[in-house]
Design an enzyme around this catalytic site. Structure first.
Site, mmCIF file in Angstrom:
data_model
loop_
_atom_site.group_PDB
_atom_site.id
_atom_site.type_symbol
_atom_site.label_atom_id
_atom_site.label_comp_id
_atom_site.label_asym_id
_atom_site.label_seq_id
_atom_site.Cartn_x
_atom_site.Cartn_y
_atom_site.Cartn_z
ATOM 1 N N TYR A 213 57.592 60.440 54.307
ATOM 2 C CA TYR A 213 58.579 60.542 53.234
ATOM 3 C C TYR A 213 58.760 62.020 52.927
ATOM 4 O O TYR A 213 57.782 62.757 52.790
ATOM 5 C CB TYR A 213 58.077 59.816 51.976
ATOM 6 C CG TYR A 213 59.014 59.970 50.792
ATOM 7 C CD1 TYR A 213 60.011 59.043 50.565
ATOM 8 C CD2 TYR A 213 58.905 61.060 49.933
ATOM 9 C CE1 TYR A 213 60.894 59.190 49.505
ATOM 10 C CE2 TYR A 213 59.783 61.218 48.864
ATOM 11 C CZ TYR A 213 60.768 60.286 48.662
ATOM 12 O OH TYR A 213 61.642 60.437 47.622
ATOM 13 N N GLU B 292 66.992 62.986 50.081
ATOM 14 C CA GLU B 292 65.815 62.190 50.424
ATOM 15 C C GLU B 292 65.879 61.733 51.884
ATOM 16 O O GLU B 292 66.892 61.209 52.323
ATOM 17 C CB GLU B 292 65.739 60.969 49.503
ATOM 18 C CG GLU B 292 64.476 60.153 49.710
ATOM 19 C CD GLU B 292 64.498 58.864 48.892
ATOM 20 O OE1 GLU B 292 63.770 58.803 47.902
ATOM 21 O OE2 GLU B 292 65.250 57.948 49.253
#
Ligand code: GDP
Ligand code: MN
Length: 392
Positions: free
Chosen positions: A109, A197
């Protein structure tokens, strides 16, 4: 403002962030042709909506042959995708992205955002990326690493290396991660994004780092400076009521309560919502009709409020300074008549000619409650919304 994954990946390309090769289609008939242009034996078909959580609800499908590519495109296009991040109605799928697939060794992530608490740009990363990142953050927060960037110095190489080591990357991957992080940092600043993101950022079997997913939010107050970003806007993904409101210069935000609120001034609108809550009700919206309230605006505001089927009663709270209260009262009466308002309306008017305004409302045939003060207006509207039969 949000954009689609495929648009975010176009920006990634321009900023040197590696992402899979892919093509978009808006008609299922074009899906096979698009996939034939993408090398490989399997393809991933991804619904393009302004929300994450697609993988868990069939919005991301791995196709093992052309027939499956076509079938997934048929299934997705024209449907509405409901994910954890959309409302119950979901979002329309008008575009699908078909991409080359990669054998995945690991999912990380990586995101960058403006951290309000530290007033700095912050990177957030984790070795435990993928579809369960929310659970990772909730149950094992130690697996989430953050990094703040000094605005004067900018993002430093040693900071990227530290993140790379935290993610257990080695050799060429360390440099690859730095390239991705520098690209994200530059993209965030140059295009006034508020968040970028990548989840997952994957390590492929041959060690390459790729942005498999891409999500970017832009600062609404800066987006006018970036015509290229504005071009990406897709109104089909936005709240219809909020878009209509924008056309009439009304500040409207949908909420999930049952009391429609029409107020002039953002501060007063917030105070009104607080008071509704205090009296045990729940606002259905935030609505600031602005300073120079006109009849047209009041009518449009009523239409907007009433287009929400959850609305059981409406509270109008207007402070008449520039506009006089009797003019506003007349406007409300005309609007209630024109829009055929069927739910109870409680009005609190204060300011110039307030008495005259209340008189007009009280003498009308519409059963409007002209409250004496704000506290009693809130009390009455909550009772009416709860159907407790206050005397009208
Ligand atoms: P989201 O669920 O909306 O965040 O959509 P993502 O783009 O993140 O996709 C969800 C999941 O699908 C990812 O976490 C991957 O595990 C998987 N996925 C997406 N693209 C590929 C791919 O090209 N190959 C493989 N094997 N899996 C993929
Ligand atoms: Mn994702």
């Amino acid at each position: 403002m949000n954009i689609h994954e495929y648009q975010a990946k176009q920006l990634f390309k321009a900023f040197g962030i590696a992402a899979p090769q892919g093509k978009i289609v808006t008609a299922a008939a074009d899906a096979v042709l698009a996939a034939q242009d993408i090398p490989g034996e399997t393809w991933v078909v991804k619904a393009q909506v302004h929300a994450g959580g697609r993988g868990k609800v069939g919005g991301v499908k791995l196709a093992k042959n052309m027939a499956e590519v076509k079938q997934y495109a048929i299934d997705m296009l024209g449907s509405r995708l409901v994910t954890k991040q959309t409302g119950l109605e979901g979002l329309p799928v008008n575009t699908v992205l078909i991409e080359k697939t990669y054998p995945i060794k690991h999912e990380f992530y990586l995101s960058v955002l403006v951290d309000r608490a530290s007033e700095r740009v912050m990177f957030v990363c984790s070795v435990a990326g993928g579809m369960d990142i929310e659970e990772v953050a909730a149950q094992t927060p130690e697996k989430i690493i953050t990094l703040l960037v000094d605005p004067a110095a900018g993002l430093q190489s040693y900071q990227c290396r530290k993140v790379a080591f935290d993610l257990c990357l080695q050799g060429a991957q360390v440099r690859a991660l730095e390239k991705i992080m520098q690209g994200m940092y530059r993209l965030l600043l140059e295009k006034d994004a508020s968040q970028i993101e990548i989840n997952p950022l994957v390590e492929t079997d041959d060690g390459e780092l790729l942005a498999l997913d891409a999500k970017i939010n832009f600062d609404d107050n800066a987006v006018a400076l970036h015509p290229d970003i504005l071009e990406f806007r897709d109104q089909s993904q936005e709240d219809e009521k909020e878009n209509i409101a924008q056309q009439f210069d009304l500040n409207y935000i949908t909420l999930d309560g049952s009391i429609g609120c029409m107020v002039n001034g953002a501060g007063l609108a917030m105070a009104t919502m607080d008071l509704v809550k205090l009296k045990g009700g729940a606002p259905a919206n935030f609505l600031d009709v602005g300073g120079g309230t006109t009849l047209e605006k009041v009518c449009e505001a009523f239409k907007l409020i009433l287009s929400d089927k959850n609305v059981k009663a409406v509270l109008v709270n207007i402070f008449g300074g520039i506009v006089q209260c009797d003019v506003i009262a007349q406007g409300i009466l005309t609007a209630v008549d024109e829009v055929h308002v069927q739910v109870p309306v409680v009005v609190r008017l204060e300011g110039t000619n307030a008495e005259k305004g209340r008189e007009l409302l009280n003498n009308s045939d519409f059963g409007i409650v002209a409250a004496e003060n704000l506290a009693s207006a809130a009390e009455q509207v909550v009772a009416l919304a709860n159907n407790e039969g206050m005397n009208v």
